[in-house]
Design a protein around this motif. Structure first.
Motif, PDB file in Angstrom:
ATOM      1  N   LYS A 477      43.610 110.940  58.131  1.00 17.41           N
ATOM      2  CA  LYS A 477      43.329 112.207  58.798  1.00 17.41           C
ATOM      3  C   LYS A 477      43.130 111.919  60.274  1.00 17.41           C
ATOM      4  CE  LYS A 477      39.322 114.355  58.344  1.00 17.41           C
ATOM      5  NZ  LYS A 477      38.245 115.253  57.917  1.00 17.41           N
ATOM      6  N   ALA A 478      43.871 112.627  61.119  1.00 21.89           N
ATOM      7  CA  ALA A 478      43.886 112.328  62.548  1.00 21.89           C
ATOM      8  C   ALA A 478      42.525 112.555  63.188  1.00 21.89           C
ATOM      9  CB  ALA A 478      44.940 113.184  63.238  1.00 21.89           C
ATOM     10  N   GLY A 479      42.277 111.840  64.281  1.00 19.73           N
ATOM     11  CA  GLY A 479      41.078 112.032  65.080  1.00 19.73           C
ATOM     12  C   GLY A 479      41.188 113.278  65.938  1.00 19.73           C
ATOM     13  N   GLY A 480      40.163 113.492  66.801  1.00 20.09           N
ATOM     14  CA  GLY A 480      40.164 114.707  67.601  1.00 20.09           C
ATOM     15  C   GLY A 480      39.128 114.678  68.687  1.00 20.09           C
ATOM     16  N   ALA A 490      30.277 109.587  75.153  1.00 20.49           N
ATOM     17  CA  ALA A 490      30.475 108.622  74.070  1.00 20.49           C
ATOM     18  C   ALA A 490      30.855 109.322  72.775  1.00 20.49           C
ATOM     19  CB  ALA A 490      29.214 107.786  73.868  1.00 20.49           C
ATOM     20  N   ASN A 491      30.442 110.592  72.629  1.00 19.58           N
ATOM     21  CA  ASN A 491      30.760 111.361  71.431  1.00 19.58           C
ATOM     22  C   ASN A 491      31.849 112.400  71.683  1.00 19.58           C
ATOM     23  OD1 ASN A 491      28.863 110.114  69.705  1.00 19.58           O
ATOM     24  ND2 ASN A 491      27.214 111.393  70.515  1.00 19.58           N
ATOM     25  N   ARG A 492      32.521 112.322  72.834  1.00 17.79           N
ATOM     26  CA  ARG A 492      33.512 113.337  73.173  1.00 17.79           C
ATOM     27  C   ARG A 492      34.682 113.323  72.188  1.00 17.79           C
ATOM     28  NH1 ARG A 492      32.977 117.648  74.961  1.00 17.79           N
ATOM     29  NH2 ARG A 492      31.809 116.878  76.772  1.00 17.79           N
ATOM     30  N   THR A 493      35.135 112.160  71.778  1.00 19.26           N
ATOM     31  CA  THR A 493      36.246 112.055  70.837  1.00 19.26           C
ATOM     32  C   THR A 493      35.801 111.302  69.592  1.00 19.26           C
ATOM     33  OG1 THR A 493      37.065 110.017  71.835  1.00 19.26           O
ATOM     34  CG2 THR A 493      37.945 112.109  72.694  1.00 19.26           C
ATOM     35  N   PHE A 494      36.567 111.437  68.543  1.00 13.88           N
ATOM     36  CA  PHE A 494      36.323 110.698  67.306  1.00 13.88           C
ATOM     37  C   PHE A 494      37.656 110.199  66.783  1.00 13.88           C
ATOM     38  CE2 PHE A 494      36.612 115.217  66.470  1.00 13.88           C
ATOM     39  CZ  PHE A 494      37.516 115.312  65.437  1.00 13.88           C
ATOM     40  N   ASP A 495      37.604 109.154  65.971  1.00 13.09           N
ATOM     41  CA  ASP A 495      38.807 108.425  65.581  1.00 13.09           C
ATOM     42  C   ASP A 495      39.366 108.901  64.243  1.00 13.09           C
ATOM     43  OD1 ASP A 495      38.646 106.840  67.870  1.00 13.09           O
ATOM     44  OD2 ASP A 495      37.318 105.392  66.882  1.00 13.09           O
ATOM     45  N   THR A 496      40.558 108.418  63.957  1.00 15.92           N
ATOM     46  CA  THR A 496      41.214 108.685  62.682  1.00 15.92           C
ATOM     47  C   THR A 496      40.398 108.105  61.527  1.00 15.92           C
ATOM     48  OG1 THR A 496      43.386 108.681  63.706  1.00 15.92           O
ATOM     49  CG2 THR A 496      43.305 108.254  61.341  1.00 15.92           C
ATOM     50  N   GLU A 497      40.348 108.855  60.440  1.00 14.47           N
ATOM     51  CA  GLU A 497      39.735 108.349  59.210  1.00 14.47           C
ATOM     52  C   GLU A 497      40.833 107.881  58.268  1.00 14.47           C
ATOM     53  OE1 GLU A 497      37.229 109.846  55.267  1.00 14.47           O
ATOM     54  OE2 GLU A 497      37.068 110.995  57.141  1.00 14.47           O
ATOM     55  N   TYR A 498      40.609 106.702  57.671  1.00 11.96           N
ATOM     56  CA  TYR A 498      41.519 106.165  56.653  1.00 11.96           C
ATOM     57  C   TYR A 498      40.762 106.013  55.345  1.00 11.96           C
ATOM     58  CZ  TYR A 498      45.100 105.114  60.130  1.00 11.96           C
ATOM     59  OH  TYR A 498      46.066 105.220  61.107  1.00 11.96           O
ATOM     60  N   ALA A 520      40.772 109.957  34.182  1.00 17.05           N
ATOM     61  CA  ALA A 520      41.015 109.199  35.412  1.00 17.05           C
ATOM     62  C   ALA A 520      39.702 108.621  35.916  1.00 17.05           C
ATOM     63  CB  ALA A 520      41.651 110.080  36.482  1.00 17.05           C
ATOM     64  N   ALA A 521      39.764 107.389  36.418  1.00 13.84           N
ATOM     65  CA  ALA A 521      38.652 106.749  37.115  1.00 13.84           C
ATOM     66  C   ALA A 521      39.139 106.381  38.511  1.00 13.84           C
ATOM     67  CB  ALA A 521      38.174 105.511  36.368  1.00 13.84           C
ATOM     68  N   PHE A 522      38.280 106.522  39.520  1.00 14.88           N
ATOM     69  CA  PHE A 522      38.723 106.304  40.895  1.00 14.88           C
ATOM     70  C   PHE A 522      37.620 105.667  41.725  1.00 14.88           C
ATOM     71  CE2 PHE A 522      36.758 110.456  40.669  1.00 14.88           C
ATOM     72  CZ  PHE A 522      35.954 110.508  41.794  1.00 14.88           C
ATOM     73  N   TYR A 523      38.059 104.991  42.783  1.00 15.99           N
ATOM     74  CA  TYR A 523      37.156 104.448  43.796  1.00 15.99           C
ATOM     75  C   TYR A 523      37.820 104.650  45.158  1.00 15.99           C
ATOM     76  CZ  TYR A 523      34.443 101.314  46.729  1.00 15.99           C
ATOM     77  OH  TYR A 523      33.673 100.805  47.747  1.00 15.99           O
ATOM     78  N   ILE A 524      37.084 105.230  46.112  1.00 14.05           N
ATOM     79  CA  ILE A 524      37.606 105.515  47.445  1.00 14.05           C
ATOM     80  C   ILE A 524      36.709 104.838  48.476  1.00 14.05           C
ATOM     81  CG2 ILE A 524      38.218 107.291  49.124  1.00 14.05           C
ATOM     82  CD1 ILE A 524      38.412 109.258  46.741  1.00 14.05           C
ATOM     83  N   LEU A 525      37.297 104.020  49.307  1.00 15.89           N
ATOM     84  CA  LEU A 525      36.592 103.422  50.441  1.00 15.89           C
ATOM     85  C   LEU A 525      37.002 104.177  51.689  1.00 15.89           C
ATOM     86  CD1 LEU A 525      34.742 101.208  51.590  1.00 15.89           C
ATOM     87  CD2 LEU A 525      36.794  99.786  51.858  1.00 15.89           C
ATOM     88  N   ARG A 526      36.037 104.807  52.342  1.00 13.14           N
ATOM     89  CA  ARG A 526      36.307 105.627  53.514  1.00 13.14           C
ATOM     90  C   ARG A 526      36.010 104.808  54.778  1.00 13.14           C
ATOM     91  NH1 ARG A 526      33.744 111.549  52.695  1.00 13.14           N
ATOM     92  NH2 ARG A 526      35.287 111.937  54.358  1.00 13.14           N
ATOM     93  N   LYS A 527      37.023 104.548  55.563  1.00  9.79           N
ATOM     94  CA  LYS A 527      36.887 103.775  56.797  1.00  9.79           C
ATOM     95  C   LYS A 527      36.880 104.731  57.983  1.00  9.79           C
ATOM     96  CE  LYS A 527      37.151  99.791  56.763  1.00  9.79           C
ATOM     97  NZ  LYS A 527      36.138  98.719  56.613  1.00  9.79           N
ATOM     98  N   ASP A 528      35.915 104.535  58.906  1.00  8.52           N
ATOM     99  CA  ASP A 528      35.747 105.437  60.051  1.00  8.52           C
ATOM    100  C   ASP A 528      35.629 106.883  59.580  1.00  8.52           C
ATOM    101  OD1 ASP A 528      35.715 103.532  62.095  1.00  8.52           O
ATOM    102  OD2 ASP A 528      37.900 103.434  62.131  1.00  8.52           O
ATOM    103  N   GLN A 529      34.793 107.091  58.590  1.00  9.39           N
ATOM    104  CA  GLN A 529      34.634 108.405  57.980  1.00  9.39           C
ATOM    105  C   GLN A 529      34.210 109.446  59.012  1.00  9.39           C
ATOM    106  OE1 GLN A 529      31.998 108.407  54.624  1.00  9.39           O
ATOM    107  NE2 GLN A 529      31.688 110.614  54.675  1.00  9.39           N
ATOM    108  N   GLN A 530      34.937 110.558  59.064  1.00 13.56           N
ATOM    109  CA  GLN A 530      34.592 111.648  59.966  1.00 13.56           C
ATOM    110  C   GLN A 530      33.490 112.497  59.335  1.00 13.56           C
ATOM    111  OE1 GLN A 530      38.114 113.839  61.051  1.00 13.56           O
ATOM    112  NE2 GLN A 530      39.203 112.010  61.735  1.00 13.56           N
ATOM    113  N   VAL A 531      32.388 112.634  60.073  1.00 11.44           N
ATOM    114  CA  VAL A 531      31.223 113.359  59.567  1.00 11.44           C
ATOM    115  C   VAL A 531      30.826 114.396  60.591  1.00 11.44           C
ATOM    116  CG1 VAL A 531      28.868 113.181  58.724  1.00 11.44           C
ATOM    117  CG2 VAL A 531      30.455 111.290  58.361  1.00 11.44           C
TER     118      VAL A 531
END
Length: 715
Positions: A477-480, A490-498, A520-531
Motif C-alpha cells: 500500500k503506497a505511502g502518502g 518529521a511526520n509530514r510524510t509516511f512510507d509504503t506498507e508491505y 484456512a490458517a494465516f500469518y501476516i507480518l506487517r512491515k512499516d505498518q501505516q497507523v
C-alpha cells in the motif's frame, strides 16, 4: 486449569460433534463461481480464502446494503461513523474513517467492475447476484488497492429469456423500499437488464432538540443498465451504466451515549455517483483470449456533522436538557469569552474522478506452455484518481485540497501442473505509483514510488474431494502525505506498507457433496505498518479540535484461523457456519502527543475482534413456507489505535419466515431481535461542557431491532 468456553469455541465444537444423518440425500449443492479472479472458478477450487455470499443468502438476511452481509465472511469487520458502514477491515487490516487527509485504502471495493473503493456508502444489494470477499493480499490481480483483500459485488447479468421482478418492503422506523428489474434479449445479438431501486427510512435516532426522528435518515436510489452484445462468435461487449444517489442524514452521536441526540445542525452523508464500465472479450487467437476493460466514475460526496452534538451552551438540570442561546456568534466568527459551551459544524465536500484501463491476455488450451502444462496471464493496468476537497469548518474557515494519483502496472501469472496431484502458481505485479498533492495551507507534495508484490501458491489434490494449498504473498500500500499544517515535518510524510502473508488451507466436499468445508490458517507480518493517530487538542473556545496523521509503526503481526461450511442436514434443513479467530499485535510502535510519548508495543490493533462467527439454519417447512434463523456474534475490539476504548462483545439474532409461490414471494423479517446496542464507531475525548470537557467514551450504535414485511413478484 479450567478452560473458559468462548461462544466461538462452543460453535466450532458443535460443528465437529454434530451427528450427520440422512446420508442418502442426493447432491443438492450448486457450483458457486468466483468472478473476481483472472479465471472464473468454483469457490471450492480456488486456492485462497474466499467467501461468496449468494443471492439466496442476501435474501434470507433481508439485506439492502453491504454492511448487512459482511459478518458472513470470517474475520471481516467494518467501521461506520456515518449513516452506513463504508470502511472495511479484513483480518484486522483496514481504515476506519476519512476526514481531511487523503487515504490510501487497504481493502478494495468493486461493483460490476467499477472501482468504488472508499465509497461504500453506495454499496446497495438490490438485484445483486453475489458478494465475493477475497481475504489476504491481492497484489497480482489488484495491486495497491487490495493490501488486505478485495470485496467484489456482481449484479445479475442480462438473460436470454424475457423476465422481470418487482419488489417492495415495509418496516418499522418508516422503512420503505420499492424496486424493479427487467431483463431479456432485444435482438439475436443484444441482451439488456435494467434495475431501479429506492430505499428510505427515518433512521434509528431521535433528535430531542429539533423534535425529529429522521435526522439520521436513509434515502438511497439506484439505477443500473447492463448490456451484453455478441459482436460475432469470437467477440463480445459487456456494458454497465450505474447511477447511485444517496442523500442520507448523519446525526449519530449523543452527549448521553444514547439514541437520543440534541444537535441543532445535523449532518449529511451524501454520495452522487455516475459510473460506466465497458468490457471487450475476444478469442483473439487460438493461443490466447483478449480482455479489454475500461471503467470510469464521477462522485460528488458530502460528509458533515454537528461537532458539539448540541445547541450551543448545554446545561443539565434535573432530568431534562435546558438550552440557552448559542454562546458563539458563528456569523461573526467570534465566541464569548465566558461561554461554557461551544457550537460548531464540520463539512467535507469531496469530488472523485476515477478512470481505469486493464488489458489482459489469458492463455487458451492451445496456448499452454511447457508441454501443455502451464497456463499464463499477462496484463497492463493504468489508473488515474483525482480527489478534490472543500472543507467548511467553524473554527478554521474554508480549506481546499487537490490530490492527483496515477498508477501504471505490469502483471503476470503462471500456473503449472507438476503432476496429477500438485500444481504451482506464481504471480507478480510491478506498479509505478505517483501522487501530486497541494492545498490552501501551502502544502505541496509530489511522490513517486516503484512498488511490487505477488504470490506463490502450491495446491495439492489429496483426493477428488479434498484440496490442500499453501501460499506466500507480498502485498503493498503506497505511502502518502499528512496535511495538518501544524504537524512536525518529521511526520509530514509516511512510507509504503508491505505485508508478507503466509496462508495454508483445506477445501473439501463430503457426504455426497452435501457438506462443503473451507478452512484456512494465516500469518501476516506487517512491515512499516501505516497507523492512523488522532488525538484531541484544546482550542481557545473551550472545545477541542483533532489532530490526525498517519505514521509508520515499525512492525505488526496478524494471525488466525477461519472456518466455513455449508451442510445439508436433510432435504429440508441447511446449516451454514462462518467463524474466524484473529490475533493482532503491534510489535514496535509509539506516537507523540502533548502528554508525551506513548508506546503501543504488544497492544492489539484496532477493529480486530478475537472471535467472530455466524450460524444460519434454513428450514423448508413445506407448502412453500420456509424459516431462516441466524446467530451473529463478535468479540470486543479496540475502536481506534489512538486510544484504549473498546467495543462491547455482542450476540445478535435474526429470523425470517417466507412463503414462496410460483410467481411471488412474501416474507416477515426481524433483525437484532433482542434489540442489542452494539458499537460501530467510538472516540475518546472531551465534548461535554457539563463536566468541563473531561475525556470520555463516545460511541455510535449499529441498527436496533428491525422488523417488517417484504414481497416480490416475478413475471
Amino acid at each position: 486449569m479450567k478452560f473458559q468456553k468462548s461462544p466461538l469455541l462452543v460453535a466450532l465444537t458443535a460443528a465437529v460433534v454434530l451427528p450427520v444423518q440422512a446420508s442418502t440425500v442426493d447432491n443438492i449443492e450448486e457450483e458457486v463461481v468466483v468472478t473476481a479472479d483472472f479465471r472464473q472458478a468454483d469457490v471450492q477450487t480456488i486456492p485462497e480464502a474466499t467467501t461468496v455470499v449468494g443471492e439466496a443468502a442476501i435474501e434470507e438476511r433481508s439485506a439492502d446494503h453491504l454492511e448487512s452481509v459482511l459478518s458472513l465472511a470470517p474475520n471481516v469487520n467494518f467501521s461506520s461513523g456515518a449513516s452506513r458502514g463504508r470502511y472495511y477491515q479484513i483480518r484486522g487490516i483496514g481504515e476506519r474513517s476519512q476526514f481531511v487527509d487523503p487515504v490510501n485504502p487497504s481493502v478494495g471495493l468493486r461493483v460490476d467492475g467499477i472501482d468504488m473503493t472508499g465509497l461504500g456508502g453506495g454499496a446497495g444489494l438490490f438485484d445483486v447476484q453475489q458478494v465475493e470477499v477475497l481475504r489476504g493480499p491481492q497484489g497480482t490481480r489488484f495491486g495497491a488497492n487490495a493490501l488486505a483483500g478485495m470485496i467484489n459485488i456482481e449484479s445479475n447479468a442480462p438473460t436470454d429469456e424475457f423476465e422481470g421482478m418487482v419488489s417492495g418492503k415495509l418496516g418499522n422506523y418508516n422503512t420503505r423500499a420499492l424496486g424493479a428489474a427487467v431483463s431479456g434479449a432485444v435482438s439475436d445479438k443484444v441482451k439488456l437488464r435494467l434495475a431501479a431501486h429506492k430505499n428510505t427510512s427515518d433512521g434509528y435516532m431521535r433528535n430531542a432538540y429539533l423534535d425529529r426522528d429522521d435526522t439520521q435518515n436513509i434515502d438511497e436510489q439506484l439505477l443500473r443498465l447492463k448490456a451484453a452484445v455478441e459482436l460475432n462468435a469470437r467477440n463480445q461487449l459487456d456494458l454497465t451504466l450505474l447511477r447511485i444517489n444517496v442523500d442520507n442524514g448523519y446525526d449519530g452521536f449523543s452527549l448521553d451515549n444514547t439514541r437520543t441526540t440534541y444537535s441543532d445542525e445535523p449532518g449529511k452523508d451524501v454520495q452522487n455517483t455516475n459510473a460506466a464500465a465497458l468490457t471487450w472479450t475476444s478469442e483473439a487467437a487460438d493461443a490466447f483470449d483478449l480482455r479489454v476493460h475500461l471503467s470510469g466514475s464521477n462522485s460528488d460526496t458530502e460528509y458533515s456533522y454537528d461537532e458539539d452534538w448540541a445547541y450551543g451552551q448545554y446545561i443539565w438540570m434535573s432530568d431534562d436538557p435546558v438550552y440557552t442561546p448559542d454562546p458563539c456568534d458563528t456569523t461573526q466568527g467570534e465566541c464569548l469569552a465566558d461561554a461554557d459551551g461551544y457550537s460548531s459544524t464540520d463539512r467535507y465536500l469531496r469530488d472523485y474522478q476515477r478512470r481505469e484501463l486493464d488489458l489482459r491476455l489469458t492463455s487458451s488450451e492451445q496456448g499452454r506452455l511447457f508441454g501443455d502444462s502451464t497456463d499464463w496471464v499477462v496484463g497492463y493496468y493504468r489508473m488515474s484518481r483525482d480527489e478534490s476537497l472543500d472543507r467548511e469548518y467553524t473554527w478554521t474557515g474554508p480549506f481546499d485540497s487537490e490530490l492527483e494519483t496515477a498508477s501504471q502496472a505490469l502483471y503476470g501469472e503462471l500456473s503449472s501442473v507438476i503432476n496429477e496431484q500438485l500444481s504451482l502458481t506464481l504471480g507478480l505485479r510491478a506498479e509505478r505509483w505517483s501522487t501530486d498533492y497541494n492545498d490552501s495551507n501551502s502544502i505541496d507534495e509530489d511522490r513517486t514510488e516503484n512498488l511490487w508484490g505477488g504470490k506463490i501458491t502450491a495446491e495439492y489434490l489429496l483426493n477428488e474431494n479434498q484440496l490442500a494449498y499453501a501460499s506466500l504473498a507480498r502485498g503493498f500500500k503506497a505511502g502518502g502525505v499528512n496535511t495538518d499544517p501544524d504537524i512536525s515535518e518529521a511526520n509530514r510524510t509516511f512510507d509504503t506498507e508491505y505485508n508478507y502473508a503466509w496462508e495454508a488451507g483445506l477445501k473439501s466436499s463430503s457426504l455426497n457433496d452435501r457438506l462443503q468445508t473451507r478452512v484456512a490458517a494465516f500469518y501476516i507480518l506487517r512491515k512499516d505498518q501505516q497507523v492512523k493517530s488522532s488525538y484531541a487538542i484544546p482550542n481557545d473556545t473551550g472545545g477541542f479540535t483533532f489532530q490526525d496523521y498517519l505514521a509508520n509503526a515499525a512492525e505488526g503481526q496478524n494471525y488466525g484461523v477461519e472456518v466455513e461450511f455449508d451442510l445439508a442436514l436433510s432435504e429440508q434443513v441447511d446449516w451454514a457456519f462462518s467463524g474466524g479467530y484473529l490475533k493482532t499485535e503491534f510489535l514496535d510502535y509509539q506516537y507523540e502527543t502533548d502528554d508525551g510519548t506513548f508506546s503501543m508495543n504488544g497492544r492489539e490493533q484496532a477493529q480486530s475482534p478475537e472471535y467472530s462467527f455466524t450460524n444460519r439454519l434454513n428450514y423448508l417447512l413445506g407448502n412453500g413456507f420456509s424459516l431462516t434463523v441466524e446467530q451473529e456474534a463478535k468479540d470486543s475490539f479496540y475502536l481506534s489505535d489512538s486510544h484504549n476504548e473498546k467495543s462491547s462483545a455482542y450476540q445478535l439474532w435474526h429470523a425470517r419466515i417466507g412463503y414462496d409461490a410460483s410467481q411471488w414471494q412474501l416474507a416477515l423479517y426481524g433483525r437484532n431481535l433482542t434489540n442489542v446496542d452494539y458499537e460501530v464507531r467510538g472516540f475518546h475525548f472531551g465534548n461535554d461542557p457539563r463536566d468541563g470537557y473531561t475525556n470520555e467514551r463516545w460511541v455510535q450504535y449499529g441498527t436496533p431491532r428491525l422488523f417488517g414485511v417484504e414481497g416480490k413478484y416475478y413475471f
